[in-house]
Design a protein around this motif. Structure first.
Motif, mmCIF file in Angstrom:
data_model
loop_
_atom_site.group_PDB
_atom_site.id
_atom_site.type_symbol
_atom_site.label_atom_id
_atom_site.label_comp_id
_atom_site.label_asym_id
_atom_site.label_seq_id
_atom_site.Cartn_x
_atom_site.Cartn_y
_atom_site.Cartn_z
ATOM 1 N N LEU A 144 2.435 1.805 -3.517
ATOM 2 C CA LEU A 144 1.471 2.363 -4.458
ATOM 3 C C LEU A 144 1.271 3.857 -4.211
ATOM 4 C CD1 LEU A 144 -1.186 -0.499 -4.452
ATOM 5 C CD2 LEU A 144 0.335 0.113 -6.347
ATOM 6 N N TYR B 91 -1.814 0.295 -9.470
ATOM 7 C CA TYR B 91 -1.429 -1.109 -9.319
ATOM 8 C C TYR B 91 0.049 -1.253 -9.633
ATOM 9 C CZ TYR B 91 -1.267 -1.311 -14.421
ATOM 10 O OH TYR B 91 -0.955 -1.087 -15.734
ATOM 11 N N ASN C 64 0.827 -1.213 0.000
ATOM 12 C CA ASN C 64 0.000 0.000 0.000
ATOM 13 C C ASN C 64 0.858 1.260 0.000
ATOM 14 O OD1 ASN C 64 -2.347 -1.532 0.018
ATOM 15 N ND2 ASN C 64 -2.572 -1.458 2.247
ATOM 16 N N LYS D 267 -3.956 -5.341 -6.616
ATOM 17 C CA LYS D 267 -2.865 -4.402 -6.340
ATOM 18 C C LYS D 267 -1.590 -4.785 -7.077
ATOM 19 C CE LYS D 267 -4.684 -3.249 -1.764
ATOM 20 N NZ LYS D 267 -4.453 -3.339 -0.286
#
Length: 346
Positions: free
Chosen positions: A126, A133, A123, A163
């Motif tokens: 990103l 993604y 996370n 992701k």
């Protein structure tokens, strides 16, 4: 100035190879941002190297949550380069990241393979890079204190949430690679790629891992094909003043490897490269790619000129049986034990 990539980026010499049994190809040379792209480095220089890479058909940029220094700053810089230059070309790029080594304070920051660490890291990556993604997300290391099912389960979750389009592992032994592939297969997620250290001075993957990856249909991208600069012209005359092997405590093991015996091997390999019409670095990259099971060679680059030199490896990828036999005299298994005993990690 607005960046417009070269219109000949896919026709000026770059070659691509399928990743295992998948349909996805990677460039034979990929660019890693392990060093030279962090917060302590020159931002515009890194930007120029990335532009030159893409202009020459390098579509794969490889990162990790801890790349810098400081840790995490390479992804932050990459996010800025994406926004400034590469956002219109996102569909042409393969961008990867990893997690597992030390990243933030406390028990969840690493080094660890827990689901908490991997998903939080994904996370964060990103967010820092401004991406919706990742193309590939890796478990960066084996964690003996975390069940493999938990670590690989995190990859499954990341993949199924969209992701990451593909998942991989780095520096896993053949046995653990097989186990990881089985856990993923049970969840209908392929083990897309393995990223091991591979060079003429570190041939451990030839002792079973390459055969296994071929059996599994998993790709292989070898990092450090230049053996941390040992397989370049840098050390032909010994260790130069100011070289990293002399000055950085983290490279003490590498400095120890630059003994007279290994310097003799480096010079002998350079003589072979010269007869082939290549630099030692170019031959070292070509040698890693001689086995079609190796999808890509993952290189670093401090400057545009250094990247250019590496790209010239593509001009001569073929080896005669005699050349390979001579290289084996100086690139032998004896080097592996020395390398693996060192503290050089990625």
């Amino acid at each position: 100035m607005t960046y417009t990539p070269s219109p000949t980026r896919y026709t000026n010499g770059m070659q691509y190879r399928k990743t295992g049994n998948s349909g996805l190809v990677l460039p034979l040379i990929s660019l890693g941002l392990w060093q030279n792209f962090g917060g302590v480095d020159n931002f515009e220089n890194g930007r120029a190297v990335l532009r030159h890479a893409f202009d020459n058909g390098i579509t794969h940029f490889d990162l990790a949550n801890n790349y810098g220094p400081p840790a995490g700053s390479a992804e932050e810089n990459f996010g800025r380069w994406m926004a400034k230059d590469f956002a219109p070309y996102r569909n042409e790029l393969i961008i990867s990241s990893k997690a597992g080594w030390n990243m933030w304070p406390g028990p969840y920051g690493g080094p660890t393979g827990t689901k908490k660490h991997l998903i939080a890291s994904c996370n964060d990556s990103l967010r820092k890079m401004g991406l919706d993604y990742l193309d590939i997300f890796y478990s960066h290391r084996v964690d003996p204190d975390t069940p493999l099912e938990e670590t690989i389960g995190a990859l499954v979750q990341i993949h199924k949430q969209g992701k990451a389009l593909y998942v991989g592992i780095s520096s896993y032994s053949p046995e653990l690679t097989r186990q990881a592939a089985k856990i993923l297969a049970d969840e209908k997620v392929p083990l897309f790629i393995h990223q091991p250290n591979y060079s003429m001075f570190n041939r451990w993957i030839e002792n079973g891992l390459l055969d296994l990856l071929g059996e599994l249909g998993t790709g292989c991208i070898g990092f450090s094909p230049l053996a941390q600069g040992m397989l370049t012209s840098k050390y032909l005359n010994g260790i130069p003043e100011g070289a990293r092997a002399n000055n950085e405590k983290s490279s003490a093991a590498m400095s120890a490897m630059l003994n007279e015996e290994n310097l003799h091997k480096i010079r002998s390999l350079n003589a072979i490269a010269e007869r082939r019409g290549q630099t030692l670095a170019q031959m070292a990259i070509a040698w890693v790619l001689r086995d079609k099971r190796v999808t890509s060679a993952l290189i670093g680059a401090r400057t545009v000129d250094q990247l250019d030199d590496s790209l010239q490896a593509l001009n001569k990828l073929e080896f005669s049986a005699e050349e390979l036999a001579e290289i084996d005299l100086y690139a032998t298994e004896g080097n592996v034990d020395l390398w693996k005993s060192s503290s050089i990690i990625k």
